[in-house]
Enzyme design. Structure first.
Site, PDB file in Angstrom:
ATOM      1  N   ARG A   1       0.889  -1.000  -0.104  1.00  0.00           N
ATOM      2  CA  ARG A   1       0.098   0.058  -0.016  1.00  0.00           C
ATOM      3  C   ARG A   1       0.996   1.205  -0.107  1.00  0.00           C
ATOM      4  NH1 ARG A   1      -5.487  -0.618   1.189  1.00  0.00           N
ATOM      5  NH2 ARG A   1      -5.936  -2.646   1.701  1.00  0.00           N
TER       6      ARG A   1
ATOM      7  N   HIS B   1      -4.147   2.821  -2.356  1.00  0.00           N
ATOM      8  CA  HIS B   1      -3.830   1.761  -3.355  1.00  0.00           C
ATOM      9  C   HIS B   1      -3.176   2.535  -4.336  1.00  0.00           C
ATOM     10  CE1 HIS B   1      -6.388  -1.617  -2.164  1.00  0.00           C
ATOM     11  NE2 HIS B   1      -7.210  -0.721  -1.889  1.00  0.00           N
TER      12      HIS B   1
ATOM     13  N   HIS C   1     -12.322  -2.073  -2.610  1.00  0.00           N
ATOM     14  CA  HIS C   1     -13.260  -1.027  -2.950  1.00  0.00           C
ATOM     15  C   HIS C   1     -13.461  -0.798  -4.264  1.00  0.00           C
ATOM     16  CE1 HIS C   1     -12.356   0.427   1.079  1.00  0.00           C
ATOM     17  NE2 HIS C   1     -13.250   1.721   1.143  1.00  0.00           N
TER      18      HIS C   1
ATOM     19  N   ARG D   1      -9.121   6.122  -3.929  1.00  0.00           N
ATOM     20  CA  ARG D   1      -8.251   5.382  -3.491  1.00  0.00           C
ATOM     21  C   ARG D   1      -6.982   5.848  -3.491  1.00  0.00           C
ATOM     22  NH1 ARG D   1     -10.249   3.475   0.505  1.00  0.00           N
ATOM     23  NH2 ARG D   1      -9.285   1.466   0.561  1.00  0.00           N
TER      24      ARG D   1
END
EC number: 3.1.3.9
Length: 339
Positions: A79, A167, A114, A161
């Site tokens: 991440r 991400h 997501h 995101r």
């Protein structure tokens, strides 16, 4: 992968600097793309409009989120918010970026959950809406509108995101593509009016399948808690690292929701035939009830107790939407039969 990651950090930095004034929009988009929104927001809203589509939403959300968990365990994936510190590339030239409360998820990053769950769930919604518009009006323009909305929604969730450093761009793209494929496939296998045993077996298959996989990977020397340790180390604020973002929380939610769906259909097959006014009241009451269910605090120690209660919380969700609230409204609004 280092080049891919550094380009991703550059894109996140650029997105934050150029769209800082739209921070509230990006945070709203990432909350709308949260997998739990499919269970607590989209499912109850759609249920009182079209039962079969709502059941499809719950089914697709549970299976796609579970598969996302499996993919993350297999593919790992860094991440951005922790890779910046772990890589050692930004010691002297730290990027000008900011973390947010929604940044510090604890699971591996690839693919984006997501993006994947949003793509899968909203495919069910927009395809049903497009089919209705086409059969009702026969207009190609009207039929295309839901798909245009779908594209914009996926773009907003995906960029959000990246914006919050949850991400990398390639993880978002992988999530969207996988989610669309799952939405198309799973929408054809909706278990409407299946027996309770089917849902019990499905719930246990998700639960024990993931646990066995976790145990097997641990036996061969793969530590699946590595991402949790990195999240705790590199998150800006320790309180942003929450147990409900842990992979086992997703597993508990998915297994619980499927069992709850089976129980709801077992208690009241077919549901109640309610007029639109009563359905609107049900929608409002269900939203209020689920808000309090989702906000109800759970003890985080011991962890097994937390996950067990988290499982029960999502078993309750279909009961509230499909049985308890409609039953209450039916009881209060039904006209007494004349002798």
């Amino acid at each position: 992968m280092e080049t891919v990651y550094t380009q991703g950090i550059w894109m996140a930095e650029l997105l934050q600097s150029e769209t800082r004034n739209y921070e509230s929009f990006w945070l709203l988009a990432t909350h709308m793309g949260d997998p739990k929104a499919a269970f607590l927001l989209i499912f109850p809203t759609v249920f009182y409009v079209h039962r079969r589509t709502a059941i499809a939403i719950l089914w697709v959300a549970a299976v796609s989120e579970w598969l996302n968990l499996v993919f993350k365990w297999v593919l790992f994936g860094e991440r951005p918010y922790w890779w910046i510190g772990q890589s050692g590339l930004y010691v002297k030239n730290s990027p000008s970026i900011q973390q947010f409360q929604s940044t510090c998820e604890t699971g591996p990053g690839s693919p984006s959950g997501h993006a994947m769950v949003t793509a899968a769930v909203w495919w069910v919604v927009v395809s049903a809406l497009a089919s209705f518009l086409h059969s009702s009006f026969g207009s190609k323009i009207l039929t295309a509108m839901p798909y245009i909305f779908y594209t914009l929604l996926l773009g907003a969730v995906g960029l959000s995101r990246v914006f919050i450093l949850a991400h990398f761009p390639h993880q978002v793209i992988a999530g969207i593509l996988t989610g669309v494929a799952l939405g198309v496939f799973l929408n054809r296998t909706v278990p409407d009016r299946r027996p309770l045993l089917f849902f019990l077996c499905s719930s246990m298959a998700l639960l024990f399948g993931a646990l066995l996989m976790h145990a097997g990977l641990k036996i061969v020397g793969i530590d699946l808690t590595w991402s949790v340790a990195l999240a705790k180390r590199w998150c800006s604020k320790s309180e942003w690292v929450r147990m409900d973002t842990n992979p086992f929380s997703s597993l508990s939610r998915d297994a619980g929701a499927l069992l709850g769906l089976g129980l709801a259909q077992f208690w009241k097959p077919g549901g109640w035939a309610l007029p639109w006014v009563s359905k609107t009241l049900c929608m409002a009451l269900s939203s209020m009830a689920l808000y309090h269910v989702s906000r109800f605090p759970l003890p985080t120690v011991p962890a097994l107790l937390f996950y067990s209660l988290f499982f029960l919380k999502y078993v309750i969700v279909p009961q509230v939407v499909m049985v308890l609230i409609p039953g209450l409204v039916h009881l209060l609004t039904a006209k007494p039969k004349k002798d």
